[in-house]
Design an enzyme around this catalytic site. Structure first.
Site, PDB file in Angstrom:
ATOM      1  N   GLY A  12       3.913 -23.617 -20.605  1.00  0.00           N
ATOM      2  CA  GLY A  12       2.726 -24.443 -20.686  1.00  0.00           C
ATOM      3  C   GLY A  12       1.992 -24.463 -19.363  1.00  0.00           C
ATOM      4  O   GLY A  12       2.451 -23.914 -18.364  1.00  0.00           O
ATOM      5  N   ASP A  58       6.108 -11.765 -11.111  1.00  0.00           N
ATOM      6  CA  ASP A  58       5.676 -13.156 -11.229  1.00  0.00           C
ATOM      7  C   ASP A  58       6.586 -13.890 -12.205  1.00  0.00           C
ATOM      8  O   ASP A  58       7.195 -13.274 -13.084  1.00  0.00           O
ATOM      9  CB  ASP A  58       4.224 -13.224 -11.716  1.00  0.00           C
ATOM     10  CG  ASP A  58       3.597 -14.589 -11.495  1.00  0.00           C
ATOM     11  OD1 ASP A  58       3.970 -15.281 -10.526  1.00  0.00           O
ATOM     12  OD2 ASP A  58       2.710 -14.969 -12.297  1.00  0.00           O
ATOM     13  N   GLU A  59       6.664 -15.208 -12.081  1.00  0.00           N
ATOM     14  CA  GLU A  59       7.471 -16.066 -12.958  1.00  0.00           C
ATOM     15  C   GLU A  59       8.906 -15.529 -13.061  1.00  0.00           C
ATOM     16  O   GLU A  59       9.499 -15.479 -14.133  1.00  0.00           O
ATOM     17  CB  GLU A  59       6.826 -16.191 -14.346  1.00  0.00           C
ATOM     18  CG  GLU A  59       5.427 -16.756 -14.339  1.00  0.00           C
ATOM     19  CD  GLU A  59       5.320 -18.203 -13.875  1.00  0.00           C
ATOM     20  OE1 GLU A  59       6.360 -18.877 -13.686  1.00  0.00           O
ATOM     21  OE2 GLU A  59       4.188 -18.683 -13.704  1.00  0.00           O
TER      22      GLU A  59
END
Length: 192
Positions: A175, A89-90
């Protein structure tokens, strides 16, 4: 002799923030678990928005994962085990070496499923995602809903004190909804 052939490949899930990338990654991972396949999920340690050892979605779904600082650490976790599926992920937060690593995993017969932002807050390609998309057998681009007009959103709007970020601001700022909104092409803004 087909029986000696390896059948790995790469699936890339991309899109803006709040488009459901992690949700789709977890859906595919959980289907692998249901199929009794051996799965392992990674995320960059820089992504500390929710739990350290879980990939979590904005709506609260999660699955256990391993947080790593560098892409090469993946090999430390798989050297003694054979996995059917490896998820990341990411993936945009890893350096360029991640491209070679996931390519090797797929070449070794592993189904690799990755998720990440295809564009940064400036609506420019978020490297190394363009290369990952190019080497993937399957690319799924998801869209969010624009927070301003309600149309299809393909961009991540960074906000600082309610105002659009400046073009020269740092690319990586971790964020969620406190710092970002989904925006369409026409509602996306950058302070020059």
């Amino acid at each position: 002799m087909v029986e000696n052939r390896k059948f790995g490949w790469i699936e890339c899930i991309c899109g803006s923030m709040f488009s459901g990338k992690s949700e789709e990654l977890l859906r595919r991972i959980k289907r692998g678990v249901i199929a009794k396949q051996k799965v392992l999920l990674f995320k960059p340690s820089i992504d500390n928005r929710y739990e350290e050892n879980k990939v979590s979605t904005h709506n609260g779904n999660s699955y256990k994962s391993i947080s790593i600082d560098k892409a090469e650490e993946i090999f430390d976790y798989i050297k003694d085990e054979k996995y059917d599926i490896i998820g990341v992920d990411e993936i945009q937060f890893f350096d360029k070496s991640i491209v070679e690593i996931i390519n090797k995993l797929a070449d070794d017969g592993i189904r690799v499923i990755v998720a990440g932002l295809d564009m940064d807050f400036k609506a420019e390609p978020f490297y190394p995602m363009p290369e990952i998309m190019a080497i993937s057998e399957m690319v799924t681009k998801l869209h969010a809903v624009c927070n301003k007009c309600g149309k299809e959103a393909s961009r991540s709007q960074r906000l600082i004190n309610g105002k659009p970020a400046r073009y020269d601001d740092p690319v990586v700022v971790i964020g969620a909804s406190e710092s970002y909104e989904a925006r369409c092409r026409h509602c996306h803004e950058i302070e020059k």
